[in-house]
Design a protein around this motif. Structure first.
Motif, PDB file in Angstrom:
ATOM      1  N   TRP A  33       5.850  79.987  51.692  1.00 32.62           N
ATOM      2  CA  TRP A  33       6.260  79.022  50.671  1.00 32.62           C
ATOM      3  C   TRP A  33       7.468  78.268  51.219  1.00 32.62           C
ATOM      4  O   TRP A  33       8.401  78.896  51.745  1.00 32.62           O
ATOM      5  CB  TRP A  33       6.706  79.702  49.370  1.00 32.62           C
ATOM      6  N   THR A  35      10.399  75.175  50.060  1.00 38.36           N
ATOM      7  CA  THR A  35      10.917  74.359  48.970  1.00 38.36           C
ATOM      8  C   THR A  35      11.569  73.097  49.513  1.00 38.36           C
ATOM      9  O   THR A  35      11.905  73.001  50.692  1.00 38.36           O
ATOM     10  CB  THR A  35      11.992  75.108  48.154  1.00 38.36           C
ATOM     11  N   LYS A  55       2.305  76.917  51.214  1.00 41.91           N
ATOM     12  CA  LYS A  55       2.424  76.455  49.832  1.00 41.91           C
ATOM     13  C   LYS A  55       3.770  75.758  49.682  1.00 41.91           C
ATOM     14  O   LYS A  55       4.773  76.200  50.258  1.00 41.91           O
ATOM     15  CB  LYS A  55       2.311  77.617  48.847  1.00 41.91           C
ATOM     16  N   VAL A  57       6.750  74.016  47.054  1.00 42.97           N
ATOM     17  CA  VAL A  57       7.295  74.068  45.698  1.00 42.97           C
ATOM     18  C   VAL A  57       8.453  73.083  45.613  1.00 42.97           C
ATOM     19  O   VAL A  57       9.424  73.199  46.364  1.00 42.97           O
ATOM     20  CB  VAL A  57       7.813  75.482  45.345  1.00 42.97           C
ATOM     21  N   SER A  59      11.645  72.234  44.348  1.00 40.76           N
ATOM     22  CA  SER A  59      12.665  73.090  43.743  1.00 40.76           C
ATOM     23  C   SER A  59      14.029  72.715  44.296  1.00 40.76           C
ATOM     24  O   SER A  59      14.238  72.734  45.509  1.00 40.76           O
ATOM     25  CB  SER A  59      12.360  74.564  44.045  1.00 40.76           C
ATOM     26  N   LEU A  70      11.068  78.132  41.576  1.00 40.81           N
ATOM     27  CA  LEU A  70      10.590  78.797  42.789  1.00 40.81           C
ATOM     28  C   LEU A  70      10.231  80.248  42.508  1.00 40.81           C
ATOM     29  O   LEU A  70       9.172  80.735  42.939  1.00 40.81           O
ATOM     30  CB  LEU A  70      11.667  78.728  43.870  1.00 40.81           C
ATOM     31  N   ALA A  73       6.903  80.500  40.726  1.00 38.79           N
ATOM     32  CA  ALA A  73       5.756  80.194  41.592  1.00 38.79           C
ATOM     33  C   ALA A  73       5.388  81.389  42.467  1.00 38.79           C
ATOM     34  O   ALA A  73       4.209  81.717  42.639  1.00 38.79           O
ATOM     35  CB  ALA A  73       6.069  78.987  42.462  1.00 38.79           C
TER      36      ALA A  73
END
Length: 252
Positions: A33, A35, A55, A57, A59, A70, A73
């Motif tokens: 992930w 951000t 992925k 996010v 944030s 975050l 998620a």
């Protein structure tokens, strides 16, 4: 190093060191992930990496609401986190005489509050034996002009990381600090520095390193992956300078 079936969270992962580290973890088999504040930058990063293991996010981790986005998620994925890389950061260059309260607050909110509360919120989501890595800066060890506030934020980061290493040791969670020096992330261009001034400053920075060049984001990423790997199982509460010898060279 293999990170197959490992789950990694990187704050500030759409550009620079964060992006390079995300790419490296994915190449090593991890699910990642990342951000960022900008949906556009995250989209561009996802297109470049082009992996189903990534992925994104949107944030802003400088505030608790953004951190909660975050956290939610990641929590909804049902996966515990093996590696948390706290990397989102900003820098505003100004002498102490002219630093503004707004610039002071923005840097402390992103670089200190963001790291502290992201770690806090993610402690329940970290696997026992997980690795946490903080991004600091070799500005902490130098007394360069115009970076008083920025250096103060990174000094705070180092202290938080070392205390976290002690507090999380019972769960065998390791916490370490990667400390880059001058790295080609485009930060000088981002602050709107004229091209001729940017060139002059870059040349001065290069001259202050022992290796006479800028670092590459991938070189910082390599250190992060090592610290997150089982090869570093006996390392916690430590800081790793990745600055081309600048800190020691500059003090000669």
């Amino acid at each position: 190093m293999s990170f197959t079936d490992k789950n990694v969270v990187i704050t500030g992962g759409s550009t620079g060191i964060g992006f390079a580290t995300a790419q490296a973890f994915i190449n090593a088999g991890a699910s990642v992930w990342i951000t960022g504040r900008s949906a556009d930058n995250l989209k561009k990063a996802a297109e470049k990496i082009n992996s189903p293991k990534l992925k994104t996010v949107v944030s802003d981790t400088s505030n608790l609401a953004g951190i909660e986005v975050l956290e939610k998620a990641v929590a909804e994925s049902g996966n515990k986190v093996d590696v948390l890389f706290l990397n989102a950061g900003i820098a505003v260059f100004a002498p102490i005489e002219f630093a503004t309260e707004a610039d002071f607050d923005a840097q402390f909110d992103t670089n200190v509050k963001g790291y502290f509360f992201t770690l806090q919120k993610f402690i329940p989501h970290l696997k026992d034996g997980a690795s946490v890595v903080f991004t600091s800066s070799n500005a902490v060890h130098l007394s360069n002009i115009n970076v008083g506030v920025y250096s103060a934020t990174k000094s705070a980061v180092n202290t938080i990381a070392k205390i976290a290493a002690n507090e999380l040791a019972e769960r065998k969670i390791r916490v370490n600090i990667v400390t880059p020096g001058p790295t080609e992330t485009g930060v000088l261009a981002k602050v709107g520095m004229p091209k001729d001034v940017e060139k002059q400053v870059t040349e001065q920075i290069i001259a202050s390193t022992a290796v006479k060049r800028m670092g590459q984001p991938e070189e910082i990423a390599n250190t992060v992956l090592f610290l997150a790997s089982d090869k570093a199982d006996f390392i916690t509460g430590n800081e790793f300078l990745v600055d081309g010898g600048m800190t020691n060279y500059a003090t000669k």
